[in-house]
Every structure is written in structure tokens, then in C-alpha cells.
Design an enzyme around this catalytic site. Structure first.
Site, short mmCIF file in Angstrom:
data_model
loop_
_atom_site.label_atom_id
_atom_site.label_comp_id
_atom_site.label_asym_id
_atom_site.label_seq_id
_atom_site.Cartn_x
_atom_site.Cartn_y
_atom_site.Cartn_z
CG ASP A 25 81.64 62.52 97.48
OD1 ASP A 25 82.55 61.70 97.31
OD2 ASP A 25 81.27 63.32 96.59
CE LYS A 90 83.46 62.08 94.19
NZ LYS A 90 82.80 63.40 94.19
CB CYS A 124 78.39 63.73 94.32
SG CYS A 124 79.35 65.24 94.61
#
Length: 210
Positions: A25, A90, A124
């Protein structure tokens, strides 16, 4: 052989043919919002370059890409000529969504060591780490290629990750582990890569926020 495999796992050895690089990310939207993001981008990019030299596949995710944008341009450009890279979008915080897990189990079942870079360490990255550990993977979090919104959240998350049984490493250490030997055919390229990497100041070595 079983004893050797067990010992290798306990010691946290990094071997190219059993490793995969995860990039979590690192998106355009987080510029200016993440502690020492330039250091994270630089470190992640060095890891990507090493992965290309040493034939380590790369898995990249974006979080809600339609709203939060794509992977930062510096990393995206470096990935263009990567021989084995897959990008997944996602919604779940963890990278280990069903599509990623299926990619790992189907295409690289022998790769049980994950090198983990990206953001945010306390969300994350942490949740990816826990999911991977739960599935039996060795996880190596590259400390100078991960960060959070604040220095505190980053430090707290790295400690939490360590408590859970993952390995905390650095860009330079991880790459030299993967190369393993000055006789490696790619060692000259690796050495040059590390020298270039070290020309850029590691923001985590200072108290300054970039």
C-alpha cells in the site's frame, strides 16, 4: 533435510529461491501523511531492485485503489521490468486476501519467507504479518522500508510484530542475506545497489520528519 529446514526457519535465513517480496500500500495519497515516507519509498525501491537481480518474485497491493490511488510512481516505474510481479487491489487491511493467498499457494508454494515493506506499520503491515505467521510463513519486516502516520505508531507496531515472532531486519542486511556470498554472480550489481542506497540518508536515523 527436515532438521535442516527446521533450523533454517528458526534462524530466519533468507534464500532467494524460498523468498518473496511484499510491497504493502505505498500509494500516492499517503505523501505528506506518513512519517519518513521518502525513506520508505527509497528502501522499498532498493528491495525491488534486489528482487529483480536475485529472481525474487514481488507481490504488490493497493488499499482501495479507486479512491486512494495507485502505487507511488517511483516504485511503479521500477516494477515495470520486474520479471515476476503481481499487483492486487484490496479492501481488507491485510495483504493476505484470498487472491494473494491463492497466488502464493498456486504459483510459489515453496516460497515460505516473506520480506515485508510498506505502510502503515501499525495497521496493514502488522495485520499482514500476523496473517502470514498464522499460515506458517517466516516474515522479515524491513524496518527502514515501513512506516506509519507517526513515529510512535511505527515503533509500537515494530515491537508488536517482534513479539509475535517475526524478524525485524534492514534493507542492507536483508539484501546481503539474500546474496549470501561474494561469489554470487550478481554480487557486483548488488554491491553497487547497496552503495547507491547508502548515498541517501536514512530518515529513521534522525529525529527529523520529512
Amino acid at each position: 533435510m527436515a532438521a535442516l529446514s527446521s533450523a533454517t526457519k528458526r534462524l530466519g535465513r533468507l534464500i532467494p529461491h524460498s523468498s518473496v517480496l511484499f510491497v504493502c500500500d505505498v500509494q500516492e495519497v499517503f505523501r505528506g501523511l506518513t512519517f519518513q515516507l521518502p525513506t520508505v519509498i527509497h528502501g522499498t525501491n532498493t528491495m525491488v531492485s534486489a528482487a529483480k537481480l536475485l529472481n525474487v518474485p514481488v507481490v504488490v497491493t493497493t488499499q482501495y485503489g479507486s479512491r486512494l490511488g495507485s502505487t507511488v510512481s517511483e516504485i511503479s516505474k521500477n516494477l515495470e521490468d520486474a520479471p515476476d510481479v503481481k499487483v492486487f487491489d484490496k479492501m481488507k487491511f491485510s495483504m493476505l486476501v484470498p487472491e494473494v493467498e491463492r497466488h502464493l499457494t498456486t504459483n510459489m508454494p515453496q516460497r515460505k519467507s516473506v520480506l515485508l515493506c510498506g505502510i502503515e506499520t501499525h495497521v496493514c503491515v502488522l495485520q499482514t504479518c500476523l496473517d502470514l505467521l498464522d499460515k506458517g510463513y517466516d516474515v522479515h519486516v524491513v524496518s527502514d522500508a515501513v512506516s506509519s502516520s507517526t513515529s510512535y505508531n511505527r515503533s509500537m507496531a515494530l515491537e508488536r510484530i517482534r513479539q509475535s515472532g517475526a524478524y525485524i531486519t534492514s534493507v542492507e542486511s536483508a539484501i546481503f542475506q539474500l546474496a549470501n556470498d561474494a561469489g554470487n554472480p550478481e554480487f557486483k550489481s548488488i554491491s553497487k545497489l547497496i552503495k547507491e542506497h547508502l548515498k541517501v540518508q536514512n530518515g529513521f536515523d534522525t529525529g527529523a520528519r520529512i
